[in-house]
Design an enzyme around this catalytic site. Sequence first.
Site, PDB file in Angstrom:
ATOM      1  N   ASP A 104      41.558 -54.805 -14.168  1.00 29.01           N
ATOM      2  CA  ASP A 104      41.888 -54.819 -12.833  1.00 29.01           C
ATOM      3  C   ASP A 104      43.242 -54.509 -12.504  1.00 29.01           C
ATOM      4  OD1 ASP A 104      42.842 -57.287 -13.760  1.00 29.01           O
ATOM      5  OD2 ASP A 104      41.760 -58.585 -12.565  1.00 29.01           O
ATOM      6  N   LYS A 155      49.703 -69.284 -16.297  1.00 24.73           N
ATOM      7  CA  LYS A 155      49.762 -69.983 -15.088  1.00 24.73           C
ATOM      8  C   LYS A 155      50.380 -71.400 -14.909  1.00 24.73           C
ATOM      9  CE  LYS A 155      45.599 -67.225 -14.000  1.00 24.73           C
ATOM     10  NZ  LYS A 155      44.701 -66.673 -14.897  1.00 24.73           N
ATOM     11  N   ASP A 212      47.721 -56.592  -9.389  1.00 22.91           N
ATOM     12  CA  ASP A 212      46.532 -56.904 -10.071  1.00 22.91           C
ATOM     13  C   ASP A 212      45.383 -57.015  -8.912  1.00 22.91           C
ATOM     14  OD1 ASP A 212      44.318 -58.546 -10.507  1.00 22.91           O
ATOM     15  OD2 ASP A 212      45.404 -59.996 -11.490  1.00 22.91           O
TER      16      ASP A 212
END
Length: 321
Positions: A104, A155, A212
């Site tokens: 992506d 993250k 993204d």
Amino acid sequence: MKALILAGGLGTRLRPLTMRMPKPLVPLLGKPLISHIIDPLPAEVDTVILAVSYMKDALEEYFRSHDVGRKVILANEDTPLGTGGAVKNVSRYLDDTFIAFNGDVICSIDLNDMLRYHRTHGGIGTMSLWKVEDPSAFGVVSTDARGLITEFQEKPERDKAVSNSINAGVYIFEKEILEHIPNGVVSLERQVFPNVLDRGLYGYGFSGYWVDGGTRENILKAQRVLLDLGGGKEAPELIKEDATICGSNMLQKAHIRGCRIGPHVYMEDDVLVSKGAEVADSMLLRGALIEEGARVRGSIIGPDCVVEKGRKVINEILARQ
Ligand code: GDD
Ligand code: MG
């Protein structure tokens, strides 16, 4: 050389559009997201492996009817194996050095330059890096003066992030990486990268643009970036009657009448925009109908969807389910 594209995500953040269309086939200025990755691959890449698990049939159909100039292998996962499991699952196709992508990612990386960097630095792999203000939604790295990645966090909370350099989702790996991926469902980011830092994982920063494309906001951002870089055009078959067109747009064989279009609009064939309607910063897919006085902004209108008279669609995805 082989290139592997991880394209098995469910595209949940692009629903309901991705209920009928896998994320890799979402059109960005007239070509599917996946082709924005395949087309700029270095000439030495002769085979593209697509690791898929969601809507494989639609992808197969696409590659049956479109020649992308390289051999394409679709590798299915009955259930999603995670980013690491997906790489392990295609081991039999991989030899020597290979390029891998998060499917992506839309960016201006120069892969020939990244390959040169990888070959001169050595090591088990090279990860593309991009700088962002808030890295908490990404993989975050710290690197030393030689470019060696010394820490990888997936993250992290914003105040725990070790830098604002993030994993941009394009990698060059040596086949040896496969020895560090256990069987089953495995995350490259959580279970592999932190364990291979001592094998030499280098960071490669680049400039230009990086997006993204997993969300509506980001797909539209990529569309804006590419339009502003000169990607705008109007098909000769576009029918315009009294329409005002502003800024850069890509308008295909559509029909626009007494309306205001732009900036940053992508419109596919057989779209009809009616009198008094306004459309900006949006994607209108094949057969969409925008009725009189409707307003569409920051939105994706799926194939054959209707925006009724006077309706406002702001920052939404509309699609038939
Ligand atoms: N084949 C397969 N199987 N592909 C998968 C699977 C799976 O089980 N899970 C995810 N993918 C694919 C997705 O389709 C996507 O193209 C890519 O792997 C990354 O997954 P995302 O779900 O989009 O991850 P993310 O965006 O939250 O985070 C990743 O990308 C960031 C950059 O955009 C991580 O790699 C981060 O570290 C990175 O910063
Ligand atoms: Mg993503």
